[in-house]
Motif scaffolding. Structure first.
Motif, mmCIF file in Angstrom:
data_model
loop_
_atom_site.group_PDB
_atom_site.id
_atom_site.type_symbol
_atom_site.label_atom_id
_atom_site.label_comp_id
_atom_site.label_asym_id
_atom_site.label_seq_id
_atom_site.Cartn_x
_atom_site.Cartn_y
_atom_site.Cartn_z
ATOM 1 N N GLU A 94 26.591 47.601 48.611
ATOM 2 C CA GLU A 94 27.624 46.833 49.304
ATOM 3 C C GLU A 94 28.967 46.972 48.596
ATOM 4 O OE1 GLU A 94 26.396 42.786 49.760
ATOM 5 O OE2 GLU A 94 24.772 43.317 51.121
ATOM 6 N N GLY A 95 30.000 47.273 49.363
ATOM 7 C CA GLY A 95 31.324 47.445 48.783
ATOM 8 C C GLY A 95 31.529 48.826 48.188
ATOM 9 N N GLY A 96 30.516 49.639 48.254
ATOM 10 C CA GLY A 96 30.586 51.008 47.748
ATOM 11 C C GLY A 96 29.992 51.938 48.785
ATOM 12 N N ILE A 97 29.409 53.012 48.330
ATOM 13 C CA ILE A 97 28.814 53.988 49.245
ATOM 14 C C ILE A 97 27.291 53.887 49.147
ATOM 15 C CG2 ILE A 97 28.887 55.862 47.556
ATOM 16 C CD1 ILE A 97 29.683 57.709 49.913
ATOM 17 N N SER A 98 26.625 54.030 50.285
ATOM 18 C CA SER A 98 25.168 53.948 50.256
ATOM 19 C C SER A 98 24.610 55.244 49.659
ATOM 20 C CB SER A 98 24.603 53.734 51.665
ATOM 21 O OG SER A 98 24.560 54.951 52.381
ATOM 22 N N PRO A 99 23.467 55.179 49.004
ATOM 23 C CA PRO A 99 22.889 56.384 48.417
ATOM 24 C C PRO A 99 22.658 57.501 49.447
ATOM 25 C CG PRO A 99 21.839 54.466 47.483
ATOM 26 C CD PRO A 99 22.720 53.973 48.607
ATOM 27 N N MET A 100 22.250 57.165 50.660
ATOM 28 C CA MET A 100 22.004 58.200 51.673
ATOM 29 C C MET A 100 23.304 58.823 52.168
ATOM 30 S SD MET A 100 18.839 58.791 51.842
ATOM 31 C CE MET A 100 18.635 59.753 53.320
ATOM 32 N N ARG A 101 24.369 58.062 52.223
ATOM 33 C CA ARG A 101 25.669 58.632 52.591
ATOM 34 C C ARG A 101 26.196 59.503 51.454
ATOM 35 N NH1 ARG A 101 28.821 54.259 56.359
ATOM 36 N NH2 ARG A 101 27.086 54.000 57.810
ATOM 37 N N LEU A 102 25.932 59.080 50.240
ATOM 38 C CA LEU A 102 26.320 59.879 49.077
ATOM 39 C C LEU A 102 25.588 61.224 49.084
ATOM 40 C CD1 LEU A 102 27.931 60.079 46.460
ATOM 41 C CD2 LEU A 102 26.072 58.867 45.309
ATOM 42 N N LEU A 103 24.353 61.207 49.533
ATOM 43 C CA LEU A 103 23.587 62.447 49.642
ATOM 44 C C LEU A 103 24.283 63.426 50.598
ATOM 45 C CD1 LEU A 103 21.016 63.892 48.753
ATOM 46 C CD2 LEU A 103 19.802 62.679 50.564
ATOM 47 N N LEU A 104 24.773 62.919 51.729
ATOM 48 C CA LEU A 104 25.520 63.773 52.660
ATOM 49 C C LEU A 104 26.767 64.339 51.996
ATOM 50 C CD1 LEU A 104 25.717 62.194 56.246
ATOM 51 C CD2 LEU A 104 24.563 64.283 55.542
ATOM 52 N N LEU A 105 27.522 63.480 51.317
ATOM 53 C CA LEU A 105 28.736 63.947 50.639
ATOM 54 C C LEU A 105 28.409 64.969 49.556
ATOM 55 C CD1 LEU A 105 31.037 60.811 50.269
ATOM 56 C CD2 LEU A 105 31.275 62.744 51.833
ATOM 57 N N SER A 106 27.269 64.807 48.918
ATOM 58 C CA SER A 106 26.857 65.760 47.885
ATOM 59 C C SER A 106 26.638 67.148 48.480
ATOM 60 C CB SER A 106 25.574 65.283 47.200
ATOM 61 O OG SER A 106 25.813 64.082 46.494
ATOM 62 N N VAL A 107 26.028 67.196 49.649
ATOM 63 C CA VAL A 107 25.820 68.487 50.316
ATOM 64 C C VAL A 107 27.170 69.107 50.660
ATOM 65 C CG1 VAL A 107 24.907 69.608 52.395
ATOM 66 C CG2 VAL A 107 23.530 67.890 51.189
ATOM 67 N N ALA A 108 28.074 68.313 51.241
ATOM 68 C CA ALA A 108 29.396 68.830 51.612
ATOM 69 C C ALA A 108 30.175 69.288 50.385
ATOM 70 C CB ALA A 108 30.185 67.768 52.382
ATOM 71 N N GLY A 109 30.111 68.524 49.319
ATOM 72 C CA GLY A 109 30.821 68.890 48.090
ATOM 73 C C GLY A 109 30.260 70.136 47.442
#
Length: 135
Positions: free
Chosen positions: A32-47
């Motif tokens: 909460e107030g940050g990024i969810s771990p599963m959304r971070l996983l998506l960003l990790s792939v893009a990065g």
């Protein structure tokens, strides 16, 4: 022996956690107030793939001026709610050859991007599209 990476996630308050990796200079707020771990996983792939594509195009001496990687994912209904579909849309800026851009993306997706490989190993269908925006 392979590189060992160490990190930690520490409960901050309520449903907020702070994650960090040893030796890195920044932390990330999860929950909460940050990024969810599963959304971070998506960003990790893009990065991961963005890094690869820029590096490969630079090695090809292509005149890349910018890159955006838009990513979307669809998760399955049942638990664990892993991604079943992931789509990446690459926007490459500059007078880059479309053939070389596609080759750079293929190399990233098929050989170099470990984050994409993890997605594929979990059964996700990973697709991509590319758009060259000439200067």
């Amino acid at each position: 022996m392979a590189d060992e990476i160490k990190g930690k996630v520490e409960w901050f308050k309520d449903y907020q956690f702070i994650g960090s990796i040893e030796g890195d200079k920044c932390s990330i707020i999860l929950g909460e107030g940050g990024i969810s771990p599963m959304r971070l996983l998506l960003l990790s792939v893009a990065g991961c793939t963005a890094y690869d594509v820029v590096m490969i195009l630079n090695k090809m001496r292509e005149p890349i001026e910018g890159l955006e990687v838009e990513i979307s994912g669809e998760r399955r209904e049942g638990h664990p709610r892993i991604y079943k579909k992931v789509h990446l849309h690459y926007k490459i800026y500059g007078n880059v050859s479309e053939e070389k851009a596609r080759r750079a993306i293929e190399l990233s997706q098929d050989k170099y991007c470990s984050a994409s490989a993890h997605m594929k190993l979990s059964g996700a269908e990973v697709t991509y599209s590319v758009e060259i925006i000439k200067s």
